[in-house]
Design an enzyme around this catalytic site. Sequence first.
Site, short mmCIF file in Angstrom:
data_model
loop_
_atom_site.label_atom_id
_atom_site.label_comp_id
_atom_site.label_asym_id
_atom_site.label_seq_id
_atom_site.Cartn_x
_atom_site.Cartn_y
_atom_site.Cartn_z
N ASP A 216 0.86 -1.19 0.00
CA ASP A 216 0.00 0.00 0.00
C ASP A 216 0.89 1.23 0.00
O ASP A 216 1.76 1.38 0.86
CB ASP A 216 -0.91 0.00 1.24
N GLU B 281 -1.29 -1.47 -5.62
CA GLU B 281 -2.49 -0.85 -6.15
C GLU B 281 -2.10 0.12 -7.26
O GLU B 281 -1.17 0.90 -7.11
CB GLU B 281 -3.22 -0.10 -5.04
N CYS C 7 -12.59 -5.04 5.61
CA CYS C 7 -11.84 -5.81 6.58
C CYS C 7 -11.13 -6.96 5.87
O CYS C 7 -11.76 -7.74 5.17
CB CYS C 7 -12.80 -6.35 7.65
N CYS D 24 -12.43 -10.64 7.37
CA CYS D 24 -13.74 -11.24 7.07
C CYS D 24 -14.37 -10.69 5.80
O CYS D 24 -15.35 -11.24 5.31
CB CYS D 24 -14.69 -11.06 8.26
N CYS E 205 -12.94 -4.10 13.28
CA CYS E 205 -14.03 -4.48 12.39
C CYS E 205 -15.30 -4.72 13.21
O CYS E 205 -15.27 -5.43 14.21
CB CYS E 205 -13.64 -5.73 11.62
N CYS F 25 -16.28 -8.81 12.67
CA CYS F 25 -15.51 -9.91 13.26
C CYS F 25 -14.62 -9.45 14.43
O CYS F 25 -14.04 -10.26 15.13
CB CYS F 25 -14.65 -10.61 12.21
N ASP G 115 -3.15 0.98 7.12
CA ASP G 115 -2.33 0.74 5.94
C ASP G 115 -2.04 -0.74 5.73
O ASP G 115 -2.05 -1.25 4.60
CB ASP G 115 -1.02 1.52 6.05
ZN LIG Z 1 -13.91 -8.23 9.89
#
Ligand SMILES: [Zn+2]
Length: 423
Positions: free
Chosen positions: A216, A300, A352, A355, A371, A374, A381
Amino acid sequence: MNVEGGNYEPAAPAIPQECHGLLLRSGVVQVRYRYRIYPAPGQQRALARAFGCARVVYNDCLKLRDACHAVGEKISDTEVQRRVITLAKLTPERAWLAEVASVALVQACQDARRAYRNWFDSLSGQRKGRKVGHPAFRRKHHRQSIRLTRNGFALHGQRLYVAKVGDVKVEWSRDLPSVPSSVTVIREPDGRYYASFVVERQATPLPACDREVGVDLGLASLAVTSDGDVIPNPRFLRGKERRLARAQRALSRKQKGSANRGKARRRVAVLHRKVRETRLDHAHKTALRLVRDNQAVYVEDLCVSGLARTRLARSVADAGWSQLLRLIEEKAARYGRMSARIGRFEPTSQVCSACGANDGPKPLHVRAWACATCGTVHDRDVNAARNILAAGRADKSNACGGQVRPAPLLAPAGEAGTLRGAA
Ligand SMILES: [Zn+2]
């Protein structure tokens, strides 16, 4: 050597500028080798003419395409070239175009075409992600360059022959690995001249390893990897950048056309070079480390990185990022490793990585979050880098016809994984 050949157009265009280090055939990679050159005073004047003509042709190309675009007229690439070079030479205002090697003018035309196409594809939605702006007109006090294909240059012993300029002295800091297919002659704003050759080089594959990494690109640090490594910008770069900003402010206060303004401009240019060299050196080391330690590096694509940024910070960071991307691709090709740009519009910082739930946008100052689905606690980052890694793996198994790991964040596949230039 035919340099007078009018509108000579090479059958295969020289290496596109956005494609560096692409794999040509097995074991051979295309790279750039750059050397400092020392043109004599007369040669400097001849080069200045060539730079000026290439700049005018480039700008004329953009203006002509703009004019046609405004009235909804379609114009072919050959027609653009005919009007801005062949026909322009016949007019008194542009007669001096005939004084320089036409191969340089043709290449300027092609550069303008590519810049215009990028902008146009972006407008029409063919090019995904962040909008590309209208190509900028070239300016006299910026970096000047001409690009020459084989019929515009030659190596004469230790010297570089440039069409209509002559044999220029070169500081051969290392040997060329092969006969170059093209050369770009550059004058940096600090007054130094360089020749950048496109050459082929044998790849030297490293033993395979089974690690893969997502990267990233950041503002505060240069990059963060999915392994949690933070790659900072070198500490002394900030200091140099600050000094550069100060010199730029000083320049803006000087009166136009004055001798002091000239001096201030030169100071800015020298600082620019130092920042550039520092950044390049660091990018080389970072790229080598990533490529050496991993079998595949996923980054990316800059066109889709949708982080909110100020305009200035963005442009400064952009330069560093595209350089790093280029070097990763170049070194991956050289060492038999894989690199890919993740060219999809994915909210890598919102999803996330554990999950796959989309937790919604987060302001830039939120560095860590848990998150809601989860409960995993993420560094912003590192989480983004993990999502990039997952997207890269999915693209790869897609390309190989394998099974895609069913992860919710991969569902809206906008665009196939783009390994730009190497596909
Ligand atoms: Zn999650």
